[in-house]
Enzyme design. Structure first.
Site, short mmCIF file in Angstrom:
data_model
loop_
_atom_site.label_atom_id
_atom_site.label_comp_id
_atom_site.label_asym_id
_atom_site.label_seq_id
_atom_site.Cartn_x
_atom_site.Cartn_y
_atom_site.Cartn_z
N ASP A 176 -50.35 -16.83 39.17
CA ASP A 176 -52.57 -16.94 39.37
C ASP A 176 -52.77 -18.26 38.02
O ASP A 176 -52.84 -17.82 36.94
CB ASP A 176 -53.08 -15.64 38.83
CG ASP A 176 -54.11 -15.66 39.40
OD1 ASP A 176 -54.61 -17.33 39.78
OD2 ASP A 176 -55.01 -13.96 39.64
N ASP A 390 -56.29 -23.56 42.77
CA ASP A 390 -55.78 -22.78 42.51
C ASP A 390 -54.10 -21.71 43.18
O ASP A 390 -54.77 -22.55 44.56
CB ASP A 390 -57.35 -21.30 42.97
CG ASP A 390 -56.92 -20.10 42.70
OD1 ASP A 390 -56.80 -20.41 41.84
OD2 ASP A 390 -57.17 -19.46 43.33
#
Length: 511
Positions: A176, A390
């Site tokens: 992440d 992301d």
């Protein structure tokens, strides 16, 4: 799984990242002007999409595939010296863990989770906390860990397998880039979700160390606590979707591919975890904050890492030869000629995210005039706007005006394709490609500051959403302030986060 889309190599997609000179005045005026003169000056560019719909058949992984530890056993073998190394690893897709699920069902879950994540990122970038706990030179040869896609468990993230503690407990961790804190579930567990593999027990690890309440590490936590009886630092991370993890803040040795061992990594040992964390043992925070994994290992390995995200059908026999890894250290950047870099942009109000400056988008070889830099630029005084890259968001979201211009340009260039009415989930532009095997689709390229240009393969922006032959344009609009380049558009590229050089690059066909 039968009926899965082909790899990019099979599709023959033209994938390239190149550095180009700024356009001449005549070229720039032509690309902005649009209209009949522009249409005459430049023919629309197309590339080939193999229109393979989603398989209608439920899929359940073979029992042997669920025993995922054997797939990575070699990579987690610890050596005595603990020296870092870089190795090539076999990678599996997370569909190897699916249980009686169709591809359409998995996509539905993915988009539902994606919506919640995008909302959390928008709130964080606008000034709210990304989670309740956030953090505020190069050396070594680097190390590698395998990456698998998390779609088959209903989550949109990608996962890496690492080893935790001494002796090593294999752990499947979410990768992440939008989070900083490293954490995993720990026994004894008061409330825990079902995870793949054995749960880590700190009581049997010789390298586990509690963090004292007065330690500097504990003070880095935005909302740390203290167990006064044990004088032990406590952590809690609460995500915008309602998921939460809480427990002891500690240090532990992590083991990576080829026996690379990293001691004293600060992480949360969660004894109370609930929410939408599915299958993974925990999360490896790769953000830019002071408690993120890249920051913690920067003295030894530098602050750079890279990953290559396999496509969602990488478990098919035709793609098993493709490599997919996350690499930390000097080997993460690789030859500078292989990647096209754009400078990272810093948001003074949100240190976690990786911002870049998107200058524009081309459709069919022509710049879209309505995708304006002003709609995509970060305002450092407010922390709003800008574009982030992301790993956990699936669908690329653009500021509403920019998206509308991109969508309209794609529709115009793809006028020969049959529109499917009604859209699908968050997609408002879908096509009925039933009965077709090969389709010519307009090219789509992203242009970044510094001259970097990303030419996307067709599978990265026109994706199947059902078994009937419906394909949707995999972009969406947002009013949340921040635009996000998601992992569907990143698939097949090696994405380089060069923290030492403060730049971000993409290597074509990097898997």
């Amino acid at each position: 799984m039968s009926g899965t889309p082909p790899s990019m190599e099979e599709a023959g997609a033209a994938i390239s990242w190149s550095r180009r000179e700024p356009p001449s005045v005549e070229e720039a005026d032509c690309s902005r002007a649009g209209g009949p003169n522009a249409a005459v000056a430049k023919a629309v560019k197309y590339q080939t999409l193999l229109a393979t719909p989603l398989s209608p058949h439920p899929y359940t992984a073979p029992a042997s595939a669920v025993e995922d530890d054997c797939l990575f056993q070699e990579s987690l073998a610890s050596d005595e010296g603990g020296a870092a190394s870089t190795v090539d690893l076999r990678v599996v897709h997370r569909d190897d863990f699916a249980v009686n699920a169709t591809a359409a069902e998995l996509l539905k879950h993915r988009l539902q989770r994606d919506k919640k994540r995008a909302s959390r990122i928008s709130a964080a970038a606008g000034g709210a906390a990304a989670n309740a706990t956030r953090g505020g030179g190069a050396g070594g040869s680097g190390f590698v860990a395998p990456v698998v896609s998390g779609l088959a468990q209903g989550s949109g993230e990608y996962f890496t397998k690492i080893g935790v503690g001494t002796p090593v407990t294999p752990a499947l961790m979410v990768l992440d880039t939008g989070s900083d804190v490293v954490w995993l579930q720990c026994a004894p567990c008061r409330r825990c979700y079902d995870q793949s593999g054995q749960m880590f027990d700190p009581r049997v690890s010789h390298s586990y160390g509690a963090v004292d309440c007065a330690a500097p590490l504990c003070r880095r936590l935005d909302s740390g606590g203290c167990d006064l009886r044990r004088k032990a630092c406590l952590y809690q991370v609460a995500y915008g979707d309602g998921s939460v993890t809480a427990g002891d803040f500690a240090t532990e040795t992590l083991t990576f591919a080829g026996g690379a061992r990293v001691p004293r990594v600060a992480l949360g040992c969660g004894h109370d975890n609930e929410g939408l964390f599915v299958a993974a043992a925990g999360l490896l925070g790769l953000g830019r904050g002071s408690l993120s994994f890249p920051t913690q290992i920067s003295r030894r390995f530098g602050r750079s890492f890279s990953y290559c995200l396999v496509d969602r059908t990488s478990s098919s026999a035709s793609t098993t030869s493709r490599s997919s890894t996350v690499t930390f250290g000097s080997g993460a950047v690789g030859p500078s000629a292989a990647a096209s870099f754009t400078p990272m942009v810093k948001n003074p109000r949100m240190e976690t995210f990786y911002y870049v400056q998107l200058m524009g988008i081309s459709v069919g070889g022509a710049r879209v005039p309505g995708v304006a830099v002003s709609d995509l630029r970060l305002d450092p005084s407010t922390g709003r706007g800008g574009v982030i890259v992301d790993s956990g968001t699936s669908v690329t979201r653009l500021a509403r005006l920019a998206y509308a211009a991109l969508r309209d340009a794609f529709r115009a260039a793809a006028a020969g394709l049959r529109l499917s009415p009604g859209g699908f989930s968050l997609f408002d532009t879908c096509y009925d490609l039933s009965g077709l095997k090969v389709v010519k689709v307009p090219t789509v390229s992203m242009h970044f500051a510094g001259g970097a240009e990303a030419a996307l393969p067709p599978e990265n922006y026109l994706i199947p959403v059902d078994s009937r032959g419906t394909f949707c344009f995999a972009f969406a609009g947002t009013d949340g302030g921040v635009s996000i380049i998601g992992n569907i558009q990143q698939q097949g590229f090696r994405v380089v986060f060069d923290g030492d050089g403060q730049r971000l690059g993409f290597v074509p066909k990097g898997c």
